[in-house]
Scaffold this motif. Structure first.
Motif, PDB file in Angstrom:
ATOM      1  N   LEU A  95       1.033  -1.500   0.139  1.00  0.00           N
ATOM      2  CA  LEU A  95      -0.127  -0.013   0.421  1.00  0.00           C
ATOM      3  C   LEU A  95       0.565   0.969  -0.146  1.00  0.00           C
ATOM      4  O   LEU A  95       0.368   2.745  -0.032  1.00  0.00           O
ATOM      5  CB  LEU A  95      -1.124   0.217   1.256  1.00  0.00           C
ATOM      6  N   LEU A  96       2.293   1.104   0.037  1.00  0.00           N
ATOM      7  CA  LEU A  96       3.048   2.082  -0.027  1.00  0.00           C
ATOM      8  C   LEU A  96       3.598   2.257  -0.558  1.00  0.00           C
ATOM      9  O   LEU A  96       4.554   1.094  -1.699  1.00  0.00           O
ATOM     10  CB  LEU A  96       4.254   2.436   0.998  1.00  0.00           C
ATOM     11  N   PRO A  97       4.280   3.154  -1.659  1.00  0.00           N
ATOM     12  CA  PRO A  97       5.153   3.205  -3.257  1.00  0.00           C
ATOM     13  C   PRO A  97       6.651   2.814  -2.612  1.00  0.00           C
ATOM     14  O   PRO A  97       7.163   2.710  -0.787  1.00  0.00           O
ATOM     15  CB  PRO A  97       5.376   5.126  -3.157  1.00  0.00           C
ATOM     16  N   ALA A  98       7.501   1.958  -3.246  1.00  0.00           N
ATOM     17  CA  ALA A  98       8.475   1.010  -3.089  1.00  0.00           C
ATOM     18  C   ALA A  98       9.420   2.031  -2.442  1.00  0.00           C
ATOM     19  O   ALA A  98       9.917   1.027  -1.751  1.00  0.00           O
ATOM     20  CB  ALA A  98       9.153   0.835  -4.586  1.00  0.00           C
ATOM     21  N   PRO A  99      10.023   3.223  -2.464  1.00  0.00           N
ATOM     22  CA  PRO A  99      10.810   3.919  -1.689  1.00  0.00           C
ATOM     23  C   PRO A  99      10.171   3.742  -0.295  1.00  0.00           C
ATOM     24  O   PRO A  99      11.298   4.332   0.278  1.00  0.00           O
ATOM     25  CB  PRO A  99      10.987   5.130  -2.333  1.00  0.00           C
ATOM     26  N   ALA A 100       8.989   4.259  -0.304  1.00  0.00           N
ATOM     27  CA  ALA A 100       9.090   4.484   1.137  1.00  0.00           C
ATOM     28  C   ALA A 100       8.439   2.708   2.083  1.00  0.00           C
ATOM     29  O   ALA A 100       8.657   3.080   3.390  1.00  0.00           O
ATOM     30  CB  ALA A 100       7.737   4.496   1.421  1.00  0.00           C
ATOM     31  N   ARG A 101       8.794   1.936   1.497  1.00  0.00           N
ATOM     32  CA  ARG A 101       9.034   0.037   2.218  1.00  0.00           C
ATOM     33  C   ARG A 101       9.988   0.381   2.970  1.00  0.00           C
ATOM     34  O   ARG A 101      10.437  -0.492   4.453  1.00  0.00           O
ATOM     35  CB  ARG A 101       8.738  -0.440   0.761  1.00  0.00           C
TER      36      ARG A 101
END
Length: 327
Positions: A95-101
């Protein structure tokens, strides 16, 4: 960062035997060819997360809001299998953009949170902790009220349409979220702005009303705006400004036009068409502003023909009427 939330990269650890009597250190694992999860795998993880929450999208929303707002998540009564626990985490990461994961920390078993305090922690018993939400796997519910979060509202609106829409949205938001994070903003603020940009993109693309100052701000400052959207933003800003007969906030367009010929041609054609109608006076004012207030070194010769076309159109419109207005 390379994993993009692909926790299946830890599969070698998942197959290792777990020692009950004493702690056994596993040998270091070498990661090669690590890639983010595929869209199909992400869709499966999202559906699994919804199932773990007993179909409750409100619970999914609360878990995501807690993560984005920097709160901890305590997971109680989870199955003992690592695979299900990691699937739960991976569903949230989807549910998050990949960089935020990569910013989300987790532990699949925490006995003493004072010694091990990741953001997501699976525990055998509830311990009162500040700024934490508790999820009861047995009931699929949160035991506290979740915080309000703009990004979560945006993503959940996409999830109610389809899981594929969510995956597409998080991919599109990634670049903008990274740009905001580089400005040393919190993850919550960076994601809130990214979701706001996405909503604004949609409004501009569909020609819906949008905040003129916000459109101008994104056009002038956001380096993550794709070239095709930059043209749309410029035309949208010009259209709004012509309706109001107020060229303020459009002054950056001549400088952009020097660097972007597609934008220059699109805006010129738009103004040329408008100069022959009831917006002739507004076109004249806009071209006059661009020519007289252009930054040093910006070539404004492209816009000069608009003055004559708009003036002539305005004169022709006034000829049958009151001579005083014509004068």
């Amino acid at each position: 960062r390379g994993m993009g939330g692909n926790l299946r990269s830890f599969s070698a650890y998942l197959r290792a035997p777990v020692a009950i009597e004493q702690r056994v250190e596993q040998p270091p694992q070498i990661f090669s060819g690590v890639t983010p999860p595929s869209p199909e795998a992400q869709a499966d993880d999202l559906l699994a997360l919804i199932n773990f929450c007993k179909g409750g999208l409100k619970t999914v929303s609360g878990l995501l809001a807690g993560l984005v707002q920097g709160m901890g998540l305590i997971i109680l009564n989870a199955p003992r299998t690592l695979d299900q626990r990691l699937t739960f985490i991976q569903g949230l990461l989807t549910l998050l953009p990949a960089p935020a994961r990569a910013a989300i920390t987790f532990a699949t078993n925490v006995i003493d949170p004072a010694q091990t305090n990741p953001q997501i922690k699976f525990m055998n018993q509830s311990v009162p902790l500040d700024r934490h939400l508790t999820f009861d796997w047995a009931t699929g519910k949160l035991l506290q009220e979740a915080p309000d979060d703009p990004y979560t509202k945006f993503i959940m609106a996409q999830l109610r349409l389809d899981t594929s829409v969510v995956i597409e949205a998080t991919e599109k938001l990634a670049r903008t979220a990274v740009w905001r994070a580089m400005r040393r903003e919190t993850m919550a603020n960076a994601l809130a702005w990214a979701s706001k940009r996405a909503s604004l993109d949609s409004a501009v693309r569909e020609g819906l009303p949008a905040d003129r100052s916000l459109v101008a701000s994104v056009l002038a400052e956001d380096p993550t705006l794709p070239d095709d959207m930059r043209v749309m933003y410029a035309k949208h800003l010009v259209r709004l400004s012509l309706v109001l007969n107020n060229p303020a906030s459009t002054e950056m367009i001549p400088a952009m036009a020097v660097q972007n010929h597609e934008l220059a041609d699109a805006v010129y054609e738009q103004l040329w068409s408008a100069s022959g109608g009831d917006k002739a006076a507004a076109v004249y004012h806009m071209a006059e502003t661009w020519i007289t207030k252009a930054p040093m070194g910006v070539d404004v010769t492209r816009w000069r023909p608009l003055l004559g076309m708009a003036a002539l159109s305005r004169v022709n419109a006034l000829l049958p009427g009151d001579p005083a207005k014509l004068v």
